[in-house]
Design a protein around this motif. Structure first.
Motif, PDB file in Angstrom:
ATOM      1  N   VAL A  43      49.085 -63.918  13.566  1.00  0.00           N
ATOM      2  CA  VAL A  43      49.671 -63.669  14.771  1.00  0.00           C
ATOM      3  C   VAL A  43      50.142 -65.720  14.962  1.00  0.00           C
ATOM      4  CG1 VAL A  43      49.463 -63.909  17.310  1.00  0.00           C
ATOM      5  CG2 VAL A  43      48.572 -61.749  15.393  1.00  0.00           C
ATOM      6  N   ALA A  44      51.550 -65.681  14.843  1.00  0.00           N
ATOM      7  CA  ALA A  44      51.857 -67.311  14.619  1.00  0.00           C
ATOM      8  C   ALA A  44      51.095 -68.417  16.321  1.00  0.00           C
ATOM      9  CB  ALA A  44      53.386 -67.159  15.114  1.00  0.00           C
ATOM     10  N   ASP A  45      51.697 -68.576  17.507  1.00  0.00           N
ATOM     11  CA  ASP A  45      50.260 -68.747  18.393  1.00  0.00           C
ATOM     12  C   ASP A  45      49.501 -68.326  18.694  1.00  0.00           C
ATOM     13  OD1 ASP A  45      52.563 -70.697  17.868  1.00  0.00           O
ATOM     14  OD2 ASP A  45      53.803 -70.190  18.918  1.00  0.00           O
ATOM     15  N   VAL A  46      48.311 -68.674  18.959  1.00  0.00           N
ATOM     16  CA  VAL A  46      47.392 -67.723  19.910  1.00  0.00           C
ATOM     17  C   VAL A  46      46.998 -68.733  21.019  1.00  0.00           C
ATOM     18  CG1 VAL A  46      45.235 -66.969  19.378  1.00  0.00           C
ATOM     19  CG2 VAL A  46      46.817 -65.757  18.182  1.00  0.00           C
ATOM     20  N   GLU A  47      47.060 -68.039  22.363  1.00  0.00           N
ATOM     21  CA  GLU A  47      46.111 -68.606  23.466  1.00  0.00           C
ATOM     22  C   GLU A  47      45.716 -68.010  23.747  1.00  0.00           C
ATOM     23  OE1 GLU A  47      47.603 -71.977  26.638  1.00  0.00           O
ATOM     24  OE2 GLU A  47      48.619 -69.973  26.594  1.00  0.00           O
ATOM     25  N   VAL A  48      44.677 -67.938  24.767  1.00  0.00           N
ATOM     26  CA  VAL A  48      43.507 -67.061  25.032  1.00  0.00           C
ATOM     27  C   VAL A  48      43.427 -67.587  26.970  1.00  0.00           C
ATOM     28  CG1 VAL A  48      40.974 -66.906  25.805  1.00  0.00           C
ATOM     29  CG2 VAL A  48      41.826 -67.008  24.095  1.00  0.00           C
ATOM     30  N   LEU A  49      44.164 -66.977  28.090  1.00  0.00           N
ATOM     31  CA  LEU A  49      44.067 -67.012  29.053  1.00  0.00           C
ATOM     32  C   LEU A  49      43.245 -66.338  29.755  1.00  0.00           C
ATOM     33  CD1 LEU A  49      47.626 -65.139  29.732  1.00  0.00           C
ATOM     34  CD2 LEU A  49      47.430 -67.463  28.880  1.00  0.00           C
ATOM     35  N   LEU A  50      42.467 -67.127  30.247  1.00  0.00           N
ATOM     36  CA  LEU A  50      40.410 -66.919  30.821  1.00  0.00           C
ATOM     37  C   LEU A  50      40.884 -67.041  32.787  1.00  0.00           C
ATOM     38  CD1 LEU A  50      38.746 -67.042  29.028  1.00  0.00           C
ATOM     39  CD2 LEU A  50      38.664 -70.252  29.965  1.00  0.00           C
ATOM     40  N   ASN A  51      39.971 -66.721  33.125  1.00  0.00           N
ATOM     41  CA  ASN A  51      39.380 -66.424  34.100  1.00  0.00           C
ATOM     42  C   ASN A  51      37.748 -65.871  34.507  1.00  0.00           C
ATOM     43  OD1 ASN A  51      39.928 -66.395  36.883  1.00  0.00           O
ATOM     44  ND2 ASN A  51      40.921 -64.572  37.748  1.00  0.00           N
ATOM     45  N   SER A  52      37.980 -66.536  35.583  1.00  0.00           N
ATOM     46  CA  SER A  52      36.857 -65.682  36.165  1.00  0.00           C
ATOM     47  C   SER A  52      36.248 -64.695  37.304  1.00  0.00           C
ATOM     48  CB  SER A  52      35.401 -66.622  36.633  1.00  0.00           C
ATOM     49  OG  SER A  52      34.056 -66.148  36.377  1.00  0.00           O
ATOM     50  N   LEU A  53      36.098 -63.630  37.432  1.00  0.00           N
ATOM     51  CA  LEU A  53      35.994 -62.655  38.661  1.00  0.00           C
ATOM     52  C   LEU A  53      34.482 -62.945  39.281  1.00  0.00           C
ATOM     53  CD1 LEU A  53      37.112 -59.182  37.107  1.00  0.00           C
ATOM     54  CD2 LEU A  53      37.805 -61.347  38.945  1.00  0.00           C
ATOM     55  N   GLY A  54      33.405 -64.379  38.970  1.00  0.00           N
ATOM     56  CA  GLY A  54      32.710 -64.149  39.230  1.00  0.00           C
ATOM     57  C   GLY A  54      31.903 -62.549  39.118  1.00  0.00           C
ATOM     58  N   GLY A  55      30.467 -62.686  40.431  1.00  0.00           N
ATOM     59  CA  GLY A  55      29.373 -61.826  39.841  1.00  0.00           C
ATOM     60  C   GLY A  55      30.337 -61.098  41.094  1.00  0.00           C
ATOM     61  N   PRO A  56      29.113 -59.706  40.939  1.00  0.00           N
ATOM     62  CA  PRO A  56      29.421 -59.280  42.344  1.00  0.00           C
ATOM     63  C   PRO A  56      29.402 -59.433  43.593  1.00  0.00           C
ATOM     64  CG  PRO A  56      28.005 -57.596  40.885  1.00  0.00           C
ATOM     65  CD  PRO A  56      28.183 -59.223  40.787  1.00  0.00           C
ATOM     66  N   GLU A  57      28.628 -60.478  44.080  1.00  0.00           N
ATOM     67  CA  GLU A  57      28.807 -60.999  45.802  1.00  0.00           C
ATOM     68  C   GLU A  57      30.344 -61.937  45.748  1.00  0.00           C
ATOM     69  OE1 GLU A  57      26.494 -63.822  43.428  1.00  0.00           O
ATOM     70  OE2 GLU A  57      26.684 -61.316  43.695  1.00  0.00           O
ATOM     71  N   ALA A  58      29.896 -62.570  44.334  1.00  0.00           N
ATOM     72  CA  ALA A  58      31.002 -63.694  44.353  1.00  0.00           C
ATOM     73  C   ALA A  58      32.288 -62.421  44.940  1.00  0.00           C
ATOM     74  CB  ALA A  58      31.649 -64.572  43.707  1.00  0.00           C
ATOM     75  N   ARG A  59      32.957 -61.519  43.741  1.00  0.00           N
ATOM     76  CA  ARG A  59      34.010 -60.529  44.116  1.00  0.00           C
ATOM     77  C   ARG A  59      34.212 -59.907  45.385  1.00  0.00           C
ATOM     78  NH1 ARG A  59      32.689 -59.008  39.682  1.00  0.00           N
ATOM     79  NH2 ARG A  59      32.987 -56.435  39.680  1.00  0.00           N
ATOM     80  N   ARG A  60      33.545 -59.291  46.122  1.00  0.00           N
ATOM     81  CA  ARG A  60      33.313 -59.190  47.298  1.00  0.00           C
ATOM     82  C   ARG A  60      33.842 -59.777  48.513  1.00  0.00           C
ATOM     83  NH1 ARG A  60      27.649 -57.416  48.107  1.00  0.00           N
ATOM     84  NH2 ARG A  60      28.033 -56.718  46.488  1.00  0.00           N
ATOM     85  N   ALA A  61      33.425 -60.824  48.130  1.00  0.00           N
ATOM     86  CA  ALA A  61      33.596 -62.406  49.485  1.00  0.00           C
ATOM     87  C   ALA A  61      35.437 -62.222  49.371  1.00  0.00           C
ATOM     88  CB  ALA A  61      32.828 -62.873  48.854  1.00  0.00           C
ATOM     89  N   TYR A  62      35.674 -62.751  47.851  1.00  0.00           N
ATOM     90  CA  TYR A  62      36.897 -63.297  47.517  1.00  0.00           C
ATOM     91  C   TYR A  62      37.847 -61.534  48.262  1.00  0.00           C
ATOM     92  CZ  TYR A  62      41.029 -63.710  45.094  1.00  0.00           C
ATOM     93  OH  TYR A  62      42.467 -64.062  44.680  1.00  0.00           O
ATOM     94  N   ARG A  63      37.983 -60.558  47.541  1.00  0.00           N
ATOM     95  CA  ARG A  63      38.212 -59.965  48.066  1.00  0.00           C
ATOM     96  C   ARG A  63      38.714 -59.204  49.486  1.00  0.00           C
ATOM     97  NH1 ARG A  63      38.605 -53.931  45.938  1.00  0.00           N
ATOM     98  NH2 ARG A  63      39.229 -52.083  47.260  1.00  0.00           N
ATOM     99  N   HIS A  64      37.175 -59.391  49.660  1.00  0.00           N
ATOM    100  CA  HIS A  64      37.101 -59.591  51.601  1.00  0.00           C
ATOM    101  C   HIS A  64      38.506 -60.398  51.885  1.00  0.00           C
ATOM    102  CE1 HIS A  64      36.771 -58.922  55.615  1.00  0.00           C
ATOM    103  NE2 HIS A  64      36.566 -59.580  55.636  1.00  0.00           N
ATOM    104  N   ALA A  65      38.278 -61.562  51.076  1.00  0.00           N
ATOM    105  CA  ALA A  65      39.361 -62.970  52.530  1.00  0.00           C
ATOM    106  C   ALA A  65      41.394 -62.563  51.465  1.00  0.00           C
ATOM    107  CB  ALA A  65      38.597 -63.853  51.342  1.00  0.00           C
ATOM    108  N   LEU A  66      40.969 -62.511  50.347  1.00  0.00           N
ATOM    109  CA  LEU A  66      41.881 -61.983  49.499  1.00  0.00           C
ATOM    110  C   LEU A  66      43.181 -60.506  50.904  1.00  0.00           C
ATOM    111  CD1 LEU A  66      44.409 -62.821  47.316  1.00  0.00           C
ATOM    112  CD2 LEU A  66      43.826 -60.203  46.238  1.00  0.00           C
ATOM    113  N   VAL A  67      42.315 -59.409  51.331  1.00  0.00           N
ATOM    114  CA  VAL A  67      42.688 -58.717  51.805  1.00  0.00           C
ATOM    115  C   VAL A  67      43.163 -59.523  53.712  1.00  0.00           C
ATOM    116  CG1 VAL A  67      42.640 -56.780  52.852  1.00  0.00           C
ATOM    117  CG2 VAL A  67      41.418 -56.745  51.187  1.00  0.00           C
ATOM    118  N   GLU A  68      42.322 -60.605  53.632  1.00  0.00           N
ATOM    119  CA  GLU A  68      42.647 -60.539  54.686  1.00  0.00           C
ATOM    120  C   GLU A  68      43.971 -62.122  54.837  1.00  0.00           C
ATOM    121  OE1 GLU A  68      39.072 -63.130  57.111  1.00  0.00           O
ATOM    122  OE2 GLU A  68      38.696 -61.429  57.649  1.00  0.00           O
TER     123      GLU A  68
END
Length: 421
Positions: free
Chosen positions: A157-182
């Motif tokens: 494979v010619a150019d390889v680049e890794v796309l990265l993110n963090s979903l956080g732990g369960p509580e962070a994700r819950r909080a974020y999800r809430h904020a996103l829906v809001e």
RNA sequence: GUGGGUGUAGCUCAGCUGGUAGAGCAUCGGAUUGUGGCUCCGAGCGUCGCGGGUUCGAGCCCCGUCACUCACCCCA
């Protein structure tokens, strides 16, 4: 009745493509060996419940893509749609943590999802995967990703680049999800029809929508990275620093999300470039799933893994150089010499040579034509006259030269011809 | 599940404003009867996806259907 055909979305691999696939698998094993990962194999069929619990009840895979059936009116079974669930099941079933603190496994094999086929997307497809159990730290993620990138490069494979993110732990994700829906709810009318539906079912998915109207809305949406707690953030920072130090090309992609429910914190993906993959641009997806082993009945065990789509990789990576072909084509000059030709072929095969024959009784011309077609470098002509004298004609098909060799000197002569080139 | 494209020999495709099928590759045979590759000659191979309709006549037009494919969705 009409001739049977392969099931929709499931394909035969003829020898040329099989060679490519097998070569990639061999490269994967070789890279894994250097990272000290061992290969395991798990069944293609697992209890349906396994996938429902691990992948998540409201995911597309579980809701509509699984090949599920009831076995003899007894057990609800499913053809595995992905590899991690079965590997985790095996890890728990064999209590592997009691044997070693850290476990590094790779696997490969067919997966099944009942989707509409498209370029790079099939109902039976194959994955090359790796899982690392027992190490909660970001360096484990980094080491795994380093292995992945090394493999992809060695696969061509010619150019390889890794796309990265963090979903956080369960509580962070819950909080974020809430904020996103809001944030999204009042803007609902501005979203695409698909995203309006996602808003209810899986709001995180709105983030990676390709629709322009969605992108505009998403551009100003709250970011998951702002919701991470100190440990989540330290993990992400540690991983990025490690990847920098290991010189692994990577980029933070805050809108990256995945379709499986079990991921925590680290999430990553490798994409193809220039549209070789059509709309399915992900060649590899992975992430950390620290809670999954426990939900499958094991002790709390951190884990991180990835899966590569073999067919997509084949679209991205050039096929390997062709392997050496037939060494010797044994030709029976006349029909009467066919059996003796077979005997000679057998002797050479016992020597480890690749030997082909055409014992249908065709003309000398047609047999030599075949010898040429299959790319044999040597032809052995077995004729009645020669047999009577205990010799054969050894012909170099590339040079067009031919000489007579005694049967007892044949092996040495062939060995000499082979090493001559 | 939704939308678009395409369906002609084993493969890749051509087939003019409708007149009842072609090429290249592949396969097989031959070019002084025991010598390949290049070249030349020849052979076999097609229910033109399937069903219906229009027409004196359809591979070409219309309808339906199936398959494949691409995109959406989702994901490897």
């Amino acid at each position: 009745m009409s001739a049977p055909r392969a099931v929709k979305g499931m394909h035969d691999l003829l020898p040329d493509r099989t060679a490519h696939a097998a070569w990639l698998e061999a490269r994967f094993r070789e890279v894994a060996r250097r990272w000290s990962f061992d290969e395991i194999r798990t069944p293609v069929v697992e209890p349906t419940e396994l996938f429902v619990r691990s992948i998540g009840e409201s995911t597309d895979i579980v809701e509509k893509e699984m090949y599920s059936f009831v076995d003899k009116g007894q057990d609800a079974l499913t053809l595995r749609p992905e590899g991690t669930a079965g590997v985790v099941r095996a890890y728990v079933e064999h209590a592997v943590w009691t044997q070693e603190p850290v476990t590094r496994w790779i696997y490969m094999g067919p997966m099944f999802r009942r989707e509409r086929p498209a370029r790079g997307r099939y109902r039976q497809f194959h994955q090359l995967g790796a899982e690392l159990f027992g190490d909660p730290g970001p360096y484990a993620d980094a080491e795994l990703i380093d292995m992945l990138v090394t493999f992809l490069r060695e696969a061509g494979v010619a150019d390889v680049e890794v796309l990265l993110n963090s979903l956080g732990g369960p509580e962070a994700r819950r909080a974020y999800r809430h904020a996103l829906v809001e944030y999204l709810e009042p803007r609902r009318p501005a979203l695409s029809a698909d995203s309006q539906r996602r808003l209810a079912s899986n709001p995180l998915r709105v983030l990676d929508s390709k629709a322009p109207e969605d992108r505009e809305v998403v551009a100003h949406a709250p970011r998951i990275t702002d919701f991470l707690n100190a440990e989540d953030r330290a993990h992400l920072d540690g991983l990025r620093a490690a990847l920098d130090r290991l010189q692994v090309p990577h980029r933070l992609e805050p809108t990256l999300v995945r379709g499986l429910d079990y991921y925590d914190r680290t999430l990553f993906e490798v994409r193809g470039r220039g549209g070789e993959l059509g709309a399915q641009d992900a060649v590899c997806g992975g992430g950390r799933y620290d809670g999954l082993v426990e939900t499958m009945g094991g002790p709390p065990t951190p884990a991180v893994g990835f899966a590569i789509g073999l067919e997509r990789l084949m679209l991205l990576a050039p096929p390997p150089p062709p392997p050496p072909g037939t060494d010797v084509f044994v030709v029976a000059v006349g029909a009467a010499e066919r059996l003796e030709a077979a005997v000679i072929a057998r002797e050479l095969r016992a020597e480890g040579l690749s030997v082909e024959t055409d014992l249908r009784g065709g003309s000398l011309r047609s047999q030599l034509r075949r010898a040429d077609r299959v790319g044999a470098r040597l032809a052995l002509l077995v004729g009645s006259d020669e047999l009577a004298r205990g010799v054969v004609q050894l012909r170099d098909l590339r040079a067009g030269r031919q000489r007579e060799v005694g049967r007892d000197a044949l092996r040495a002569a062939i060995r000499a011809e082979r090493s001559a080139t």
